[in-house]
Design a protein around this motif. Structure first.
Motif, PDB file in Angstrom:
ATOM      1  N   TRP A  35      38.162  49.295  48.487  1.00 22.42           N
ATOM      2  CA  TRP A  35      39.090  48.638  47.561  1.00 22.42           C
ATOM      3  C   TRP A  35      40.509  48.579  48.142  1.00 22.42           C
ATOM      4  CZ3 TRP A  35      39.610  45.432  43.822  1.00 22.42           C
ATOM      5  CH2 TRP A  35      40.639  45.514  42.889  1.00 22.42           C
ATOM      6  N   GLN A  78      31.361  44.428  46.012  1.00 25.84           N
ATOM      7  CA  GLN A  78      32.176  43.420  45.333  1.00 25.84           C
ATOM      8  C   GLN A  78      33.661  43.701  45.487  1.00 25.84           C
ATOM      9  OE1 GLN A  78      31.318  42.735  41.138  1.00 25.84           O
ATOM     10  NE2 GLN A  78      33.330  41.815  40.945  1.00 25.84           N
ATOM     11  N   ALA A 119      35.817  41.956  48.084  1.00 24.17           N
ATOM     12  CA  ALA A 119      36.085  40.521  47.987  1.00 24.17           C
ATOM     13  C   ALA A 119      37.563  40.120  48.116  1.00 24.17           C
ATOM     14  CB  ALA A 119      35.499  39.970  46.685  1.00 24.17           C
ATOM     15  N   PRO A 120      38.527  40.952  47.684  1.00 17.90           N
ATOM     16  CA  PRO A 120      39.927  40.536  47.863  1.00 17.90           C
ATOM     17  C   PRO A 120      40.315  40.332  49.331  1.00 17.90           C
ATOM     18  CG  PRO A 120      39.813  42.270  46.234  1.00 17.90           C
ATOM     19  CD  PRO A 120      38.438  42.160  46.841  1.00 17.90           C
ATOM     20  N   VAL A 123      26.732  38.021  50.476  1.00 17.71           N
ATOM     21  CA  VAL A 123      26.337  38.255  49.086  1.00 17.71           C
ATOM     22  C   VAL A 123      27.176  39.422  48.584  1.00 17.71           C
ATOM     23  CG1 VAL A 123      24.448  38.936  47.557  1.00 17.71           C
ATOM     24  CG2 VAL A 123      23.978  37.560  49.584  1.00 17.71           C
ATOM     25  N   TYR A 124      27.854  39.241  47.453  1.00 17.60           N
ATOM     26  CA  TYR A 124      28.605  40.361  46.901  1.00 17.60           C
ATOM     27  C   TYR A 124      27.707  41.195  46.006  1.00 17.60           C
ATOM     28  CZ  TYR A 124      32.825  38.398  48.854  1.00 17.60           C
ATOM     29  OH  TYR A 124      33.767  37.934  49.730  1.00 17.60           O
ATOM     30  N   ARG A 128      29.052  44.024  37.805  1.00 16.90           N
ATOM     31  CA  ARG A 128      30.215  43.337  38.363  1.00 16.90           C
ATOM     32  C   ARG A 128      31.524  43.783  37.723  1.00 16.90           C
ATOM     33  NH1 ARG A 128      28.835  41.056  42.259  1.00 16.90           N
ATOM     34  NH2 ARG A 128      27.130  39.604  42.605  1.00 16.90           N
ATOM     35  N   ARG A 129      31.437  44.509  36.615  1.00 12.04           N
ATOM     36  CA  ARG A 129      32.647  44.884  35.894  1.00 12.04           C
ATOM     37  C   ARG A 129      33.198  46.206  36.398  1.00 12.04           C
ATOM     38  NH1 ARG A 129      33.536  42.167  31.005  1.00 12.04           N
ATOM     39  NH2 ARG A 129      35.505  43.263  30.946  1.00 12.04           N
ATOM     40  N   VAL A 130      34.521  46.227  36.600  1.00 14.59           N
ATOM     41  CA  VAL A 130      35.190  47.467  36.945  1.00 14.59           C
ATOM     42  C   VAL A 130      35.536  48.203  35.653  1.00 14.59           C
ATOM     43  CG1 VAL A 130      37.397  48.379  37.732  1.00 14.59           C
ATOM     44  CG2 VAL A 130      36.152  46.795  39.150  1.00 14.59           C
ATOM     45  N   PHE A 170      36.997  52.216  34.005  1.00 11.24           N
ATOM     46  CA  PHE A 170      37.874  53.317  34.395  1.00 11.24           C
ATOM     47  C   PHE A 170      37.609  54.505  33.468  1.00 11.24           C
ATOM     48  CE2 PHE A 170      42.533  54.477  35.542  1.00 11.24           C
ATOM     49  CZ  PHE A 170      42.106  55.088  36.694  1.00 11.24           C
ATOM     50  N   THR A 186      42.487  50.691  37.475  1.00 11.25           N
ATOM     51  CA  THR A 186      41.665  49.572  37.930  1.00 11.25           C
ATOM     52  C   THR A 186      41.855  48.331  37.068  1.00 11.25           C
ATOM     53  OG1 THR A 186      39.901  50.397  36.528  1.00 11.25           O
ATOM     54  CG2 THR A 186      39.859  51.081  38.831  1.00 11.25           C
ATOM     55  N   PHE A 187      42.914  48.284  36.252  1.00 14.20           N
ATOM     56  CA  PHE A 187      43.094  47.103  35.415  1.00 14.20           C
ATOM     57  C   PHE A 187      44.541  46.641  35.319  1.00 14.20           C
ATOM     58  CE2 PHE A 187      43.533  50.782  32.780  1.00 14.20           C
ATOM     59  CZ  PHE A 187      44.464  50.456  31.812  1.00 14.20           C
TER      60      PHE A 187
END
Lengths: 93, 343
Positions: free
Chosen positions: B101, B136, B139-140, B156-157, B180-182, B184, B309-310
């Motif tokens: 990350w 995933q 990806a950034p 493929v993510y 796929r959802r982060v 916390f 993370t948000f």
């Protein structure tokens, strides 16, 4: 948990979108949906500006000013000190 | 943990498709556990890395999937533990020992490094399907379409969390929306607190010493140190613990969306608690505690945005406009607090 409202820089140019769905795939906060073969922003305030969508959009339909929202890093930069963020700081005891 | 089985020192020396592949097992040794504890405490994180390159888990065939990851050792350790006894390839990118990350945010886990490793390890000679699974959260940093055009490999993510990878692989490499959802959750927030506590330790120590020793000037050693000083030191420690440990733990339940607001509430509540337990005595010092603890905890918790993370960069920049108010409230609070020493 929800963060601040109406603050993020995320922009989507829907007329350029080809509906490939990469933005939906990479977004960790389900900001996008595919609707009628086009991406739409369904939860803008959930965006954390990581930049994954813009980086992976093959037609540059998405733009966002991405970066790490880290007070320590931003303060260090403002004060001209090194250490761009807490995640790279390493002062051992 | 991993045996360095290799046919030669440099991949260039090898012919065919067997160059420089090391093996990894899912099991953790004592040193892996000790290493995890050490880096969680913030010690030696930037040198806790693995040699980048191609690794084999189990006995992978040319049909086995390829997973790319960062060369932060804790990342690879968690990944191999979660993958268990599966046969697959791990492509470890050189991210300067930084996790996926953070490395993606800095571009270390990026298109350039991924294409470089795909070519350096001659990945196409090891597998039949030109397909690589990325976390995933990488990806950034990675533009999937550019990797495809430069190497022919389709990106493929995979899921956000390593623990979901087995299910992802069993589902035909399809991630569910939940994968796929982060999130916390409490456990993740608490795992980050030792580093917060350590990073703010020096500032907290200065505050505790100042509040503990300054009253001696007016009240002498006996009263100054053991009465006023001790209570000041306790409030200082409480500020540190509230901002770096309690705040992150209580994050979803603290009022407000901005972290500085959440922290201000927690600091004020803490001051009220200290007044009720008799640690803070008197009206003016009580008001002062409300102000400086509110400001202090507000600032400390605002720093936790970097771990969360948000939160977004734009949001954090807006939050930082609270810093002048925090400085003003903190200063005024400490002046009012000090009236307990000399009034």
């Amino acid at each position: 948990m929800r963060y601040l409202k109406n603050v993020v820089t995320l922009q989507l140019n829907e007329s350029v979108c080809i509906g490939c769905g990469r933005c939906v795939e990479v977004c960790p906060h389900a900001v996008f949906h595919i609707h009628h073969r086009r991406a739409v922003i369904v939860d803008r305030d959930a965006c954390m500006e990581c930049g994954a969508c813009a980086r992976n959009c093959p037609v540059d339909a998405v733009s966002v000013i991405a970066g790490v929202g880290c007070v320590t890093g931003l303060l260090n930069r403002a004060l001209g000190r090194k250490g761009d963020c807490c995640c790279t700081e390493d002062s051992c005891c | 943990m991993n045996s360095d089985k290799c046919c030669c020192k440099q991949s260039a020396d090898c012919g065919g498709s067997s160059q420089h592949v090391r093996t990894l097992t899912p099991d953790w040794g004592v040193s892996d556990f000790l290493g995890m504890i050490r880096v969680r405490l913030g010690c030696g994180r930037m040198s806790y890395g693995m040699e980048p390159g191609l690794y084999a888990m189990g006995s992978p065939t040319p049909e086995s999937p390829v997973l790319a990851t960062a060369n932060y050792k804790l990342t690879v350790d968690v990944l191999r533990r979660e993958l268990g006894d599966r046969d697959l390839w791990l492509l470890v990118l050189d991210t300067a020992n930084v996790n996926v990350w953070c490395a993606a945010g800095k571009g270390l886990f990026g298109t350039a490094e991924l294409t470089r490793q795909i070519e350096a390890t001659r990945l196409a000679q090891h597998v039949t399907r030109r397909r690589v699974i990325l976390p995933q959260l990488g990806a950034p940093g990675v533009a999937a379409h550019k990797v495809k055009s430069q190497t022919g490999f389709h990106v493929v993510y995979g899921p956000v969390r390593a623990k979901d990878i087995p299910e992802f692989l069993d589902n035909g490499q399809d991630a569910t929306p939940e994968m796929r959802r982060v999130t916390f959750p409490l456990g993740e927030r608490l795992a980050l607190t030792p580093i917060e506590l350590r990073q703010q330790f020096r500032a907290a120590l200065i505050l505790v010493l100042a509040l503990g020793l300054t009253p001696v000037i007016w009240r002498g050693w006996d009263q100054g140190l053991w009465n006023h000083g001790l209570r000041g030191a306790m409030a200082g420690v409480a500020c540190w613990l509230a901002g770096c440990l309690l705040g992150p733990a209580l994050l979803p339940w603290l009022p407000g969306r901005a972290f500085w607001v959440k922290g201000a509430f927690l600091g004020a509540a803490l001051a009220a608690g200290l007044a009720l337990t008799g640690v803070v005595q008197g009206l003016l010092p009580g008001l002062g505690a409300m102000l400086w603890l509110g400001a202090g905890v507000s600032f400390l918790l605002m720093n936790f945005t970097g771990c969360s993370t948000f939160t977004s960069l734009s949001g954090v920049k807006r939050e930082m406009k609270a810093i002048p108010a925090q400085i003003a409230a903190g200063t005024m609070g400490l002046v009012l607090w000090s009236t307990g020493w000399w009034l």
